[in-house]
Write a protein that holds these residues in place. Structure first.
Motif, PDB file in Angstrom:
ATOM      1  N   LYS A 130     -19.659  74.454 126.619  1.00 20.32           N
ATOM      2  CA  LYS A 130     -18.264  74.124 126.885  1.00 20.32           C
ATOM      3  C   LYS A 130     -17.519  73.768 125.595  1.00 20.32           C
ATOM      4  CE  LYS A 130     -16.970  73.392 130.706  1.00 20.32           C
ATOM      5  NZ  LYS A 130     -17.287  72.336 131.677  1.00 20.32           N
ATOM      6  N   VAL A 168     -20.792  81.286 128.820  1.00 15.76           N
ATOM      7  CA  VAL A 168     -22.047  81.184 129.561  1.00 15.76           C
ATOM      8  C   VAL A 168     -23.085  82.023 128.838  1.00 15.76           C
ATOM      9  CG1 VAL A 168     -23.223  81.642 131.738  1.00 15.76           C
ATOM     10  CG2 VAL A 168     -20.873  80.803 131.749  1.00 15.76           C
ATOM     11  N   THR A 190     -10.222  79.931 130.144  1.00 16.88           N
ATOM     12  CA  THR A 190     -11.670  79.859 129.988  1.00 16.88           C
ATOM     13  C   THR A 190     -11.994  78.602 129.193  1.00 16.88           C
ATOM     14  OG1 THR A 190     -13.631  80.953 129.053  1.00 16.88           O
ATOM     15  CG2 THR A 190     -11.547  81.343 127.946  1.00 16.88           C
ATOM     16  N   LYS A 228     -16.759  81.828 130.188  1.00 13.76           N
ATOM     17  CA  LYS A 228     -16.791  80.982 131.383  1.00 13.76           C
ATOM     18  C   LYS A 228     -15.373  80.901 131.938  1.00 13.76           C
ATOM     19  CE  LYS A 228     -18.346  76.553 133.210  1.00 13.76           C
ATOM     20  NZ  LYS A 228     -17.098  76.317 133.974  1.00 13.76           N
ATOM     21  N   ALA A 256     -24.028  76.704 130.328  1.00 13.75           N
ATOM     22  CA  ALA A 256     -22.609  76.801 129.986  1.00 13.75           C
ATOM     23  C   ALA A 256     -22.362  75.976 128.733  1.00 13.75           C
ATOM     24  CB  ALA A 256     -21.748  76.291 131.134  1.00 13.75           C
ATOM     25  N   ASN A 287     -24.720  72.088 131.457  1.00 14.94           N
ATOM     26  CA  ASN A 287     -23.721  72.199 130.394  1.00 14.94           C
ATOM     27  C   ASN A 287     -24.273  71.749 129.048  1.00 14.94           C
ATOM     28  OD1 ASN A 287     -21.589  73.043 132.113  1.00 14.94           O
ATOM     29  ND2 ASN A 287     -21.235  70.923 132.734  1.00 14.94           N
TER      30      ASN A 287
END
Length: 681
Positions: free
Chosen positions: A321, A295, A291, A121, A319, A88
């Motif tokens: 975030k 990604v 979501t 994502k 990912a 992440n």
């Protein structure tokens, strides 16, 4: 082959093709090509043909999306290719650091632009789908990445998962990875139905999806209308017709019949990735599914192979975030709750703010240490979020907005219910009221005593307990057994028949076994399982009291019982009020001892050895105690609360929050028939 045989075969094949084409257009392309009434008529025609001649049933028949009896459990399967998680990044600085590491691994100059693919994502549940010669043969959960649970029957119910690929010459095998999800509208409809039936609501779509995928009855899965987005493709290395890039792989998946999220983008460089991330920070709020980031994947599949993997994740993907949704609010007051064991829990009450789809106005602050950590003052502006999109929490205080001369907030020194001095033991985070006569503690103790796992007194709910305590009619557990019908009839909503039934239920509860009585006493750290172990080792309250106060080493010698429990027992049995309670119960007809008869040791194999069960709701033919006895005779263990260590939850009618928690944790749910099947396995 006769014409009478070939005609049904040809018609069945034609119907399958028409129905599958219509389903793909409706569920995957969102472009219906057939009226619902026409689809239903053709479906019924195919079903009639298959019922008349089961040999006509094919693996890709739409009639086979839901079928068969509920499973008795799930088997563990090893993934052909590891289903790893992603590393992440939580801001663009971390993204740039990842990209720098990627360039270094690929031996590229700093600043080199590498095309990447950005995908949303999806906040769902990862699945691994296995196809052989174009036919779905297995579906599995992520599990630990190496092994998952085989849930093929459930995944077959997802209309956007093709049962047969739309390829003329599919490879011998292929693996597709993607995300199962419940769209927001579907989730709202599910919760509305559950609310109408008086069932506990799901916390969020992701948890509902996880629990649904691990339902043992595919018909339940089908009713919840899950969806699926495919995003990763694995093909045999010697198959030359595969895509060369991630972008082409997404197109390939579409051609094969999969639903691919339409919001992916081919991004030429890192600057485009950052713009994609920023765009969807706002855009994601308009989607009908959750979501929590994007990604980013290196587009070239050969470069992906060169970059390789760490032990946990691919180096070529990350990912990115979005931060958890936060909102400021004005603190209105600090209130305190008193639990059954006297623990004082501070609660922040603040002006309502919308978070993750709900209005939030309260958040627990856990204990005194958290108050100190936050440095909370009266009238503070606080920042609130939902941890994991579920539980409201206070993240921080904005001291720059603090009112002048604001007073620091602390836990009270006296109990908000009874005024007794509060106590905090050294080394403990909890602050407690230790007055056993505290109305809050008494209400909690009574609720616990009459609960299903303890004395199981039907008809004595929280509202009635509140009346009894508030009117001073009950000051201890023993006082419940001094109630009579005439007194009970004087209470609100209590008729003569209800009063009569309650008096009878209280009398019947005196026959509950010793381990239930011990659990019902609510001794700190003595749960249902520990109570059973202690009752077996010490067959009476007198035996346990002697051991607790004179030979604590005998307590810790019991398997599973440690020093913390021994100390708690010593304190409880040494307290005068508790000694008086035990004597009062004995005078009222409680034996506070085990029956003389010993249960025979089970002979033969123990099919449930090592399995932990939780029972909830009303089963068709077994009482809760009968079901527990059967499980324990088969080597299993029954506990009162659902956790990640629970193997199965056995649910009957009117199952409550335990069922919802099991579904949220993805724990298999059994009905009585499933349980019986496990017992004879």
């Amino acid at each position: 082959m006769s014409s009478t045989t070939s005609e049904p075969q040809a018609r069945a094949s034609e119907l399958r093709a028409l129905l599958n084409q219509a389903a793909h257009a409706y569920y995957v392309l969102d472009a219906p090509v057939m009226e619902d009434s026409v689809y239903d008529r053709l479906y019924r025609e195919l079903l009639e043909l298959e019922n008349a001649d089961p040999s006509l049933i094919a693996v890709d028949s739409p009639t086979q999306r839901v079928g068969g009896a509920p499973a008795a459990g799930f088997s563990s399967v090893r993934h052909r290719i590891g289903l790893l998680s992603l590393d992440n990044a939580f801001n663009t600085t971390e993204l740039e650091a990842w990209y720098g590491r990627l360039l270094k691994v690929l031996d590229r100059e700093p600043g080199t632009a590498l095309p990447m693919v950005g995908e949303l994502k999806i906040d769902g549940n990862a699945l691994a789908l296995s196809y052989e010669n174009g036919v779905l043969v297995r579906a599995a959960t992520r599990g630990d990445g190496e092994q998952g649970e085989e849930i093929t029957a459930n995944v077959r119910t997802i209309a956007s998962v093709p049962l047969r690929l739309q390829l003329e010459n599919p490879p011998a095998w292929l693996e597709v990875r993607g995300e199962a999800l419940i769209p927001d509208g579907t989730f709202a409809a599910i919760n509305n139905e559950r609310q109408a039936r008086g069932e506990a609501l799901f916390a969020n779509p992701r948890n509902a999806c996880a629990g649904t995928l691990r339902q043992l009855d595919p018909k339940v899965v089908a009713a919840r209308k899950l969806d699926f987005f495919a995003y990763t493709l694995h093909l045999p290395q010697d198959w030359s017709e595969g895509p060369a890039s991630q972008w082409d792989a997404l197109e390939w998946l579409k051609q094969a019949g999969f639903k691919v999220n339409p919001n992916a983008a081919l991004l030429p460089d890192l600057e485009a990735v950052e713009a994609f991330f920023e765009h969807w920070d706002d855009g994601r709020r308009q989607l009908n599914y959750a979501t929590d980031g994007v990604v980013v994947k290196l587009n070239d599949l050969k470069l992906q192979d060169s970059a390789g993997f760490t032990q946990k994740a691919p180096r070529w993907a990350i990912a990115l975030k979005y931060p958890a949704e936060e909102a400021p609010s004005k603190l209105l007051r600090l209130s305190c709750q008193v639990g059954r064991t006297g623990v004082i829990t501070p609660v922040a009450e603040f002006e309502p703010v919308p978070l993750a789809g709900t209005s939030v106005s309260r958040a627990t602050l856990h204990n005194a240490d958290r108050l100190v950590e936050l440095d909370l003052h009266a009238g503070d502006t606080i920042v609130v979020r939902k941890a994991g999109e579920i539980i409201p929490e206070v993240v921080r205080v904005l001291p720059e907005l603090r009112p002048a001369a604001a007073k620091r907030l602390e836990l009270p020194h006296t109990c908000p219910e009874c005024g007794s001095e509060l106590v905090r033991e050294e080394g403990e985070a909890a602050t407690r009221c230790v007055n056993s006569s505290c109305p809050a503690i008494l209400r909690g103790a009574l609720r616990h005593w009459v609960s299903k796992s303890a004395l199981d007194v039907d008809g004595l709910g929280s509202k009635l307990i509140e009346q009894l305590v508030d009117r001073g009619l009950v000051g201890s557990i023993a006082d419940l057994y001094r109630l009579d019908g005439a007194l009970l009839c004087s209470l609100e909503r209590m008729g003569s028949k209800s009063a009569e039934n309650l008096v009878a239920a209280l009398a019947q509860s005196k026959q509950q076994p010793w381990h239930r009585q011990l659990y019902g006493l609510g001794i700190h750290h003595v749960g249902e399982v520990n109570a059973k172990a202690l009752a077996k080792a010490f067959p009476s309250a007198a035996d346990l009291a002697t051991a607790a106060t004179e030979t604590p080493e005998a307590i810790t010698a019991v398997y599973g019982i440690g020093g913390e429990i021994a100390q708690s027992l010593q304190q409880w049995f040494s307290t005068g009020a508790n000694q008086e309670l035990l004597m009062a119960l004995e005078r009222l007809g409680f034996s506070l001892a085990s029956a003389e008869e010993e249960q025979p040791e089970p002979s033969g194999p123990a099919p449930l050895t090592g399995q932990t069960f939780v029972l909830t709701g009303t089963l068709p033919s077994l009482s809760r105690s009968q079901a527990q006895a059967l499980i324990e005779a088969a080597g299993g263990k029954v506990t009162s609360s659902v956790s990640k260590k629970t193997s199965y939850v056995v649910a009957g009618e009117e199952a409550g929050s335990k069922l919802s928690k099991a579904e949220s944790l993805g724990i298999p749910v059994l009905d009585e028939a499933n349980l019986q099947a496990l017992l004879v396995r």
